[in-house]
Design a protein around this motif. Structure first.
Motif, PDB file in Angstrom:
ATOM      1  N   TYR A  49       0.833  -1.205   0.000  1.00  0.00           N
ATOM      2  CA  TYR A  49       0.000   0.000   0.000  1.00  0.00           C
ATOM      3  C   TYR A  49       0.868   1.254   0.000  1.00  0.00           C
ATOM      4  O   TYR A  49       0.647   2.179  -0.774  1.00  0.00           O
ATOM      5  CB  TYR A  49      -0.920  -0.040   1.221  1.00  0.00           C
ATOM      6  N   GLN A  55      -2.384   3.651  -4.309  1.00  0.00           N
ATOM      7  CA  GLN A  55      -3.010   3.451  -5.622  1.00  0.00           C
ATOM      8  C   GLN A  55      -3.089   1.963  -5.937  1.00  0.00           C
ATOM      9  O   GLN A  55      -2.446   1.473  -6.864  1.00  0.00           O
ATOM     10  CB  GLN A  55      -2.220   4.204  -6.699  1.00  0.00           C
ATOM     11  N   TYR A  57      -5.756  -1.791  -5.812  1.00  0.00           N
ATOM     12  CA  TYR A  57      -7.112  -2.314  -5.802  1.00  0.00           C
ATOM     13  C   TYR A  57      -7.054  -3.815  -5.573  1.00  0.00           C
ATOM     14  O   TYR A  57      -6.011  -4.434  -5.685  1.00  0.00           O
ATOM     15  CB  TYR A  57      -7.856  -1.989  -7.100  1.00  0.00           C
ATOM     16  N   SER A  59      -8.369  -7.409  -6.870  1.00  0.00           N
ATOM     17  CA  SER A  59      -9.007  -8.181  -7.928  1.00  0.00           C
ATOM     18  C   SER A  59      -9.649  -9.393  -7.258  1.00  0.00           C
ATOM     19  O   SER A  59      -8.975 -10.149  -6.572  1.00  0.00           O
ATOM     20  CB  SER A  59      -7.951  -8.602  -8.946  1.00  0.00           C
ATOM     21  N   LYS A  74      -9.941  -4.317   4.159  1.00  0.00           N
ATOM     22  CA  LYS A  74     -11.002  -3.399   4.581  1.00  0.00           C
ATOM     23  C   LYS A  74     -10.496  -2.314   5.532  1.00  0.00           C
ATOM     24  O   LYS A  74     -11.138  -1.284   5.681  1.00  0.00           O
ATOM     25  CB  LYS A  74     -12.148  -4.166   5.234  1.00  0.00           C
ATOM     26  N   THR A  78      -9.060   3.487   1.194  1.00  0.00           N
ATOM     27  CA  THR A  78      -8.911   3.951  -0.186  1.00  0.00           C
ATOM     28  C   THR A  78      -8.664   2.816  -1.178  1.00  0.00           C
ATOM     29  O   THR A  78      -8.578   3.066  -2.367  1.00  0.00           O
ATOM     30  CB  THR A  78      -7.754   4.962  -0.296  1.00  0.00           C
ATOM     31  N   ILE A  79      -8.573   1.575  -0.711  1.00  0.00           N
ATOM     32  CA  ILE A  79      -8.390   0.462  -1.634  1.00  0.00           C
ATOM     33  C   ILE A  79      -9.729   0.130  -2.280  1.00  0.00           C
ATOM     34  O   ILE A  79     -10.713  -0.107  -1.614  1.00  0.00           O
ATOM     35  CB  ILE A  79      -7.807  -0.780  -0.932  1.00  0.00           C
ATOM     36  N   THR A  80      -9.729   0.138  -3.598  1.00  0.00           N
ATOM     37  CA  THR A  80     -10.932  -0.154  -4.355  1.00  0.00           C
ATOM     38  C   THR A  80     -11.143  -1.660  -4.413  1.00  0.00           C
ATOM     39  O   THR A  80     -10.209  -2.413  -4.654  1.00  0.00           O
ATOM     40  CB  THR A  80     -10.810   0.406  -5.777  1.00  0.00           C
ATOM     41  N   SER A  81     -12.370  -2.069  -4.188  1.00  0.00           N
ATOM     42  CA  SER A  81     -12.711  -3.482  -4.297  1.00  0.00           C
ATOM     43  C   SER A  81     -14.093  -3.590  -4.923  1.00  0.00           C
ATOM     44  O   SER A  81     -14.846  -2.620  -4.945  1.00  0.00           O
ATOM     45  CB  SER A  81     -12.686  -4.147  -2.927  1.00  0.00           C
ATOM     46  N   SER A  84     -17.022  -2.538  -2.413  1.00  0.00           N
ATOM     47  CA  SER A  84     -16.800  -1.396  -1.514  1.00  0.00           C
ATOM     48  C   SER A  84     -18.066  -0.578  -1.385  1.00  0.00           C
ATOM     49  O   SER A  84     -18.799  -0.397  -2.287  1.00  0.00           O
ATOM     50  CB  SER A  84     -15.710  -0.480  -2.014  1.00  0.00           C
TER      51      SER A  84
END
Length: 84
Positions: A49, A55, A57, A59, A74, A78-81, A84
């Motif tokens: 991270y 930046q 995410y 997969s 979680k 800011t981590i895209t999942s 989310s």
């Protein structure tokens, strides 16, 4: 997370970052209590991270490994999942 698996002289090595993990070390890590395994996993996630300045995410394939990873990340808002 990229891992390189090497087998030399009948020994298995996993390469993570700049650390070499032998088969014996892997067995010791597998024998750790669950809480310690979670702490180690979170430390690796934190390292990635920070390396990518947040930046990143997840997969998600729906398998057990990506399900566990999704739950662990979680704590990083800011981590895209996918969920989310």
């Amino acid at each position: 997370m990229t891992r390189l698996i090497l087998k030399t002289h009948n020994r298995l090595y996993l390469k993570h970052s700049n650390n070499i993990i032998t088969g014996e070390m892997l067995k010791k890590k597998q024998a750790l209590p669950l809480e310690e395994k979670i702490d180690l996993s979170l430390a690796v996630i934190q390292e990635w991270y920070e390396h990518w300045n947040g930046q990143v995410y997840v997969s998600f394939s729906g398998g057990k490994d990506s399900t566990v990873l999704l739950d662990l990340v979680k704590i990083f808002p800011t981590i895209t999942s996918p969920f989310s």
